[in-house]
Design a protein around this motif. Structure first.
Motif, short mmCIF file in Angstrom:
data_model
loop_
_atom_site.label_atom_id
_atom_site.label_comp_id
_atom_site.label_asym_id
_atom_site.label_seq_id
_atom_site.Cartn_x
_atom_site.Cartn_y
_atom_site.Cartn_z
N LEU A 24 0.83 -1.20 0.00
CA LEU A 24 0.00 0.00 0.00
C LEU A 24 0.86 1.25 0.00
O LEU A 24 1.87 1.31 0.68
CB LEU A 24 -0.90 0.01 1.25
N GLN A 25 0.44 2.25 -0.77
CA GLN A 25 1.02 3.59 -0.77
C GLN A 25 2.52 3.60 -1.03
O GLN A 25 3.26 4.34 -0.44
CB GLN A 25 0.74 4.32 0.56
N GLY A 26 2.99 2.74 -1.93
CA GLY A 26 4.37 2.80 -2.38
C GLY A 26 5.39 2.40 -1.34
O GLY A 26 6.55 2.72 -1.44
N ILE A 27 4.99 1.67 -0.30
CA ILE A 27 5.94 1.23 0.72
C ILE A 27 6.55 -0.07 0.23
O ILE A 27 5.83 -1.04 -0.02
CB ILE A 27 5.27 1.05 2.08
N ARG A 28 7.80 -0.14 0.11
CA ARG A 28 8.47 -1.34 -0.38
C ARG A 28 8.89 -2.19 0.81
O ARG A 28 9.50 -1.71 1.75
CB ARG A 28 9.71 -0.94 -1.19
N LEU A 29 8.53 -3.44 0.76
CA LEU A 29 8.83 -4.35 1.85
C LEU A 29 9.89 -5.35 1.41
O LEU A 29 9.91 -5.77 0.25
CB LEU A 29 7.56 -5.12 2.26
N SER A 30 10.74 -5.76 2.34
CA SER A 30 11.76 -6.76 2.01
C SER A 30 11.11 -8.14 1.94
O SER A 30 10.02 -8.36 2.46
CB SER A 30 12.88 -6.73 3.04
N GLU A 31 11.80 -9.08 1.33
CA GLU A 31 11.28 -10.44 1.19
C GLU A 31 11.04 -11.06 2.56
O GLU A 31 10.07 -11.79 2.77
CB GLU A 31 12.27 -11.30 0.38
N ASP A 32 11.95 -10.78 3.48
CA ASP A 32 11.82 -11.34 4.83
C ASP A 32 10.53 -10.85 5.49
O ASP A 32 9.78 -11.64 6.07
CB ASP A 32 13.04 -10.92 5.65
N VAL A 33 10.24 -9.56 5.35
CA VAL A 33 9.02 -9.00 5.93
C VAL A 33 7.80 -9.58 5.24
O VAL A 33 6.80 -9.93 5.88
CB VAL A 33 9.04 -7.46 5.84
N VAL A 34 7.84 -9.71 3.92
CA VAL A 34 6.71 -10.27 3.17
C VAL A 34 6.43 -11.70 3.63
O VAL A 34 5.27 -12.08 3.86
CB VAL A 34 7.00 -10.22 1.66
N ASN A 35 7.49 -12.49 3.78
CA ASN A 35 7.30 -13.88 4.23
C ASN A 35 6.70 -13.94 5.63
O ASN A 35 5.82 -14.75 5.90
CB ASN A 35 8.63 -14.63 4.19
N ARG A 36 7.18 -13.08 6.53
CA ARG A 36 6.61 -13.06 7.88
C ARG A 36 5.14 -12.66 7.85
O ARG A 36 4.33 -13.20 8.58
CB ARG A 36 7.40 -12.11 8.78
N MET A 37 4.82 -11.67 6.97
CA MET A 37 3.43 -11.23 6.88
C MET A 37 2.55 -12.35 6.31
O MET A 37 1.42 -12.55 6.75
CB MET A 37 3.35 -9.97 6.01
N LYS A 38 3.05 -13.10 5.35
CA LYS A 38 2.29 -14.23 4.79
C LYS A 38 2.05 -15.27 5.86
O LYS A 38 0.94 -15.78 5.99
CB LYS A 38 3.05 -14.85 3.62
N ASP A 39 3.11 -15.58 6.61
CA ASP A 39 2.98 -16.62 7.64
C ASP A 39 1.99 -16.21 8.72
O ASP A 39 1.21 -17.03 9.19
CB ASP A 39 4.35 -16.90 8.27
N SER A 40 2.02 -14.94 9.10
CA SER A 40 1.12 -14.50 10.18
C SER A 40 -0.31 -14.37 9.71
O SER A 40 -1.24 -14.42 10.50
CB SER A 40 1.61 -13.17 10.76
N SER A 41 -0.55 -14.22 8.41
CA SER A 41 -1.91 -14.03 7.92
C SER A 41 -2.58 -15.32 7.45
O SER A 41 -3.76 -15.32 7.15
CB SER A 41 -1.91 -13.02 6.77
#
Length: 199
Positions: A24-41
């Motif tokens: 959202l809103q042009g915030i770039r996330l690292s792969e590590d953060v994306v993976n953690r977000m996937k796992d938590s969701s």
């Protein structure tokens, strides 16, 4: 602008779309953060109800489903996130403007101090040069005056026509009432003086 300052009091929400994290809103996330977000969701995705579809078939904007986070608070909508993002951007711009302004003022002060220092040095040099020029001019004047005095010889003044002068004075004393009687002596004296000037 530090991490502690920017992360306090903020909640980040994200939506899942076919196993991909939506940024959202042009915030770039690292792969590590994306993976953690996937796992938590993952557990939340199974519990989320399907969004209601409108019966009239109008095409409204689809909003990501709201899910509660671990603290029990409802996450912010995209409009709230956008508003909060714009407010934070305005604060960041104000902070940057203030810092740039302070840096410019500091730079100006340093430049002014350097200019004042250079100006003071120039004044001191000018004063010193003026004093040296005065001393040199005074010395040259005295040397020139001494040379002129040595070349000039004092004139010796000797009286001229002293005999006629004495005769005129005697004539005036003897003829106090009739001074015109001495006019021939005065004319002779004037001729003698003129001859002495020419000679």
């Amino acid at each position: 602008m530090g991490n502690a300052e920017s992360s306090e009091g903020r909640r980040v929400s994200f939506g899942m779309d076919e196993e991909r994290v939506r940024v959202l809103q042009g915030i770039r996330l690292s792969e590590d953060v994306v993976n953690r977000m996937k796992d938590s969701s993952q557990p939340l995705k199974a519990q989320q109800p399907a969004p209601p579809s409108s019966a009239c078939g109008s095409q409204k904007e689809s909003r990501p489903p709201r899910s509660e986070d671990s603290s029990g608070q409802e996450p912010l909508s995209q409009e709230d996130l956008l508003r909060r993002y714009e407010q934070e951007q305005a604060i960041i711009r104000d902070n940057l403007f203030q810092r740039e302004r302070e840096a410019a003022i500091k730079h100006l002060k340093v430049s002014l101090q350097k200019e004042e220092s250079v100006t003071d040095q120039e004044k001191q040099k000018s004063t010193q040069l003026t004093a040296e020029m005065y001393k040199l001019s005074l010395q040259q004047f005295h040397e020139a005056a001494s040379k002129m005095e040595s070349t000039l010889q004092p004139r010796r003044v000797e009286p001229v026509c002293t005999g006629l002068q004495a005769q005129i004075l005697r004539c005036y004393r003897e003829n106090l009432q009739e001074v015109l009687l001495c006019s021939d002596l005065v004319k002779a004296y004037q001729r003698c003086v003129s001859a002495a000037r020419e000679g």
